[in-house]
Design an enzyme around this catalytic site. Structure first.
Site, mmCIF file in Angstrom:
data_model
loop_
_atom_site.group_PDB
_atom_site.id
_atom_site.type_symbol
_atom_site.label_atom_id
_atom_site.label_comp_id
_atom_site.label_asym_id
_atom_site.label_seq_id
_atom_site.Cartn_x
_atom_site.Cartn_y
_atom_site.Cartn_z
ATOM 1 N N ARG A 96 19.094 14.519 20.036
ATOM 2 C CA ARG A 96 19.776 15.355 21.037
ATOM 3 C C ARG A 96 20.825 16.248 20.392
ATOM 4 O O ARG A 96 20.974 17.397 20.775
ATOM 5 C CB ARG A 96 20.440 14.433 22.070
ATOM 6 N N TYR A 97 21.571 15.713 19.458
ATOM 7 C CA TYR A 97 22.668 16.453 18.833
ATOM 8 C C TYR A 97 22.198 16.954 17.463
ATOM 9 O O TYR A 97 21.297 16.369 16.852
ATOM 10 C CB TYR A 97 23.885 15.547 18.662
ATOM 11 N N ARG A 100 22.596 14.231 14.216
ATOM 12 C CA ARG A 100 22.411 12.783 14.327
ATOM 13 C C ARG A 100 21.244 12.442 15.247
ATOM 14 O O ARG A 100 20.922 13.210 16.150
ATOM 15 C CB ARG A 100 23.689 12.091 14.809
ATOM 16 N N CYS A 109 16.585 -7.678 23.839
ATOM 17 C CA CYS A 109 18.034 -7.920 23.812
ATOM 18 C C CYS A 109 18.279 -9.394 24.087
ATOM 19 O O CYS A 109 17.416 -10.087 24.634
ATOM 20 C CB CYS A 109 18.748 -7.122 24.907
ATOM 21 N N CYS A 113 21.137 -6.526 30.373
ATOM 22 C CA CYS A 113 22.270 -6.146 31.218
ATOM 23 C C CYS A 113 21.744 -5.390 32.435
ATOM 24 O O CYS A 113 20.942 -4.459 32.283
ATOM 25 C CB CYS A 113 23.223 -5.257 30.435
ATOM 26 N N CYS A 116 22.102 -1.511 32.342
ATOM 27 C CA CYS A 116 21.628 -0.812 31.136
ATOM 28 C C CYS A 116 21.080 0.583 31.465
ATOM 29 O O CYS A 116 20.258 0.741 32.366
ATOM 30 C CB CYS A 116 20.525 -1.634 30.473
ATOM 31 N N ARG A 118 19.112 2.179 29.621
ATOM 32 C CA ARG A 118 17.714 2.247 29.157
ATOM 33 C C ARG A 118 16.875 1.165 29.798
ATOM 34 O O ARG A 118 15.948 0.629 29.186
ATOM 35 C CB ARG A 118 17.663 2.152 27.632
ATOM 36 N N ASP A 273 25.785 5.684 33.957
ATOM 37 C CA ASP A 273 24.910 6.860 33.885
ATOM 38 C C ASP A 273 24.093 7.051 35.166
ATOM 39 O O ASP A 273 23.732 6.078 35.835
ATOM 40 C CB ASP A 273 23.950 6.712 32.691
ATOM 41 N N ASP A 310 27.641 11.107 30.607
ATOM 42 C CA ASP A 310 26.459 11.609 29.908
ATOM 43 C C ASP A 310 25.721 12.516 30.891
ATOM 44 O O ASP A 310 25.396 12.076 32.009
ATOM 45 C CB ASP A 310 25.580 10.427 29.455
ATOM 46 N N LYS A 317 26.929 13.839 25.897
ATOM 47 C CA LYS A 317 28.176 13.272 26.416
ATOM 48 C C LYS A 317 29.266 14.326 26.456
ATOM 49 O O LYS A 317 29.337 15.193 25.585
ATOM 50 C CB LYS A 317 28.640 12.128 25.509
HETATM 51 S S1 SF4 Z 1 23.084 -2.515 27.486
HETATM 52 FE FE1 SF4 Z 1 20.840 -2.395 27.472
HETATM 53 S S2 SF4 Z 1 20.276 -2.159 25.341
HETATM 54 FE FE2 SF4 Z 1 22.408 -2.923 25.391
HETATM 55 S S3 SF4 Z 1 22.222 -5.155 25.276
HETATM 56 FE FE3 SF4 Z 1 22.330 -4.623 27.413
HETATM 57 S S4 SF4 Z 1 20.167 -4.455 28.058
HETATM 58 FE FE4 SF4 Z 1 20.209 -4.369 25.834
#
Ligand code: SF4
Length: 359
Positions: A96-97, A100, A109, A113, A116, A118, A273, A310, A317
């Site tokens: 994107r940038y 980087r 994971c 979460c 998340c 993603r 987000d 974002d 961002k």
């Molecule tokens: S925020 Fe998303 S990528 Fe990061 S540990 Fe939690 S579930 Fe995994």
């Protein structure tokens, strides 16, 4: 410290609660309600984090346990609302940038979460094309900084990580390496002396972790971060301002001061987000900025990260300031500029009333 300090991280991971039945049994919940959510967004709670959920309740429960509100969709919030896939020249590479890239090296994971950004990918066996990614990096001399992300890169074995980091280090124009991992918070047992001594061979290498509540700062997490910092690996923290978790200036002050005490520098505070599946955690931007404003000047500037959004559509961002908050349109969207001075629309309301009004 809890009795988990000397438990192998692989065993903790193996014993995670992943099915609706196992989570329901551990927390006395209705498995049927969990199932509806896990059919779309997988769950995993390892025993270390489960213990914290049982001990501290709501702020950690909300981050770990599926809730039906995740399934609520708004037609203008998309699974990939930040358009990472459009900016992906090779599977698992997000460019994107200018200087980087992100390599999404794992879709696994230690905790899935619920907030998340993603969640379209995590737990869904998305594969990273390692050879194509390395070839892309070799052919793009403008790339100086490579971020390993995911999922969580520390779900890879030490050997696999070492091999990947060594391959990146062989690319002459790549200067810095970063690893984005939530393990120091969610499964600190993963930060072993063996892992740390391997990582220190790849300096300059930086770690950004992710703590959202002072209850997550435990003896184990302090020990894990201490191992990294003592090895000369700088550790920063990206936190997310989450409704029902840390939406309170006193909690944030305690969090950021606590991070400094364990030698972790607060790096960013993100507004949640605008992507599908995280509506339970979003709040109006004005409310978030109000909470953030109450910590400015009240704790050391060392402890205060910038407040970031974002931009949908791949703008990247941008930082928000209490002194500069544009007026929203009738549906609750504002215009913000990105690092290239291009304008993007951002949903200033937690639940915008409709799409952005373009005029
Ligand atoms: S925020 Fe998303 S990528 Fe990061 S540990 Fe939690 S579930 Fe995994």
């Amino acid at each position: 410290m809890s009795s988990f300090l000397h438990t192998k991280w692989q065993h903790l991971l193996r014993d995670s609660a992943e099915t609706p039945e196992s989570i329901a049994a551990a927390l006395n919940l209705d498995a049927g309600k969990l199932q509806k959510v896990t059919d779309r967004y997988p769950a995993r709670i390892n025993p270390y984090y489960m213990n914290l959920v049982k001990k501290y309740g709501k702020p950690l429960f909300r981050q770990a346990v599926p809730c039906e509100e995740e399934l609520e969709d708004l037609p203008w919030l998309f699974p990939d609302g930040l358009c990472e896939e459009k900016q992906s020249p090779v599977r698992g590479v997000f460019h994107r940038y200018p200087d980087r890239v992100i390599l999404a090296v794992s879709s696994e994971c230690a905790l899935f979460c619920r907030h998340c950004m993603r969640k379209r990918d995590v737990g869904k066996k998305k594969f990273f094309d390692r050879e194509a990614a390395l070839a892309y990096l070799e052919n793009h001399e403008e790339i100086k900084d490579v971020i390993l992300s995911g999922g969580d890169p520390f779900m890879l074995s030490d050997d696999c990580l070492h091999e990947l980091l060594s391959a990146l280090r062989r690319i002459p124009h790549v200067e810095t390496l970063r690893i984005h991992t939530r393990m120091p918070c969610t499964l600190p047992q993963r930060i072993t002396p063996e892992l740390v001594s391997m990582l220190r061979c790849h300096a300059p290498l930086f770690i950004n972790t992710h703590f959202n509540h002072p209850y997550e700062i435990t003896g184990e997490s302090a020990f894990a971060c201490g191992l990294l910092v003592d090895a000369g690996i700088p550790v920063g923290c990206q936190s997310v301002l989450l409704r029902g978790v840390n939406d309170n200036s006193q909690i944030l002050k305690d969090l950021f001061r606590g991070l400094l005490r364990i030698r972790v520098k607060p790096y960013y505070l993100h507004h949640p987000d605008p992507v599908a599946g995280i509506l339970p955690f979003r709040m109006d931007l004005a409310e978030g900025l109000g909470i953030y404003s109450k910590i400015l000047g009240h704790i050391s500037g060392m402890a205060v990260p910038p407040y970031m959004v974002d931009l949908p559509g791949g703008g990247g961002k941008t930082a928000l300031s209490r002194n500069c908050f544009p007026e929203a349109d009738a549906n609750g969207w504002i215009r913000l500029k990105n690092f290239e001075e291009k304008q993007y629309f951002y949903p200033a309301l937690a639940r915008p009333l409709g799409p952005a009004i373009l005029s």
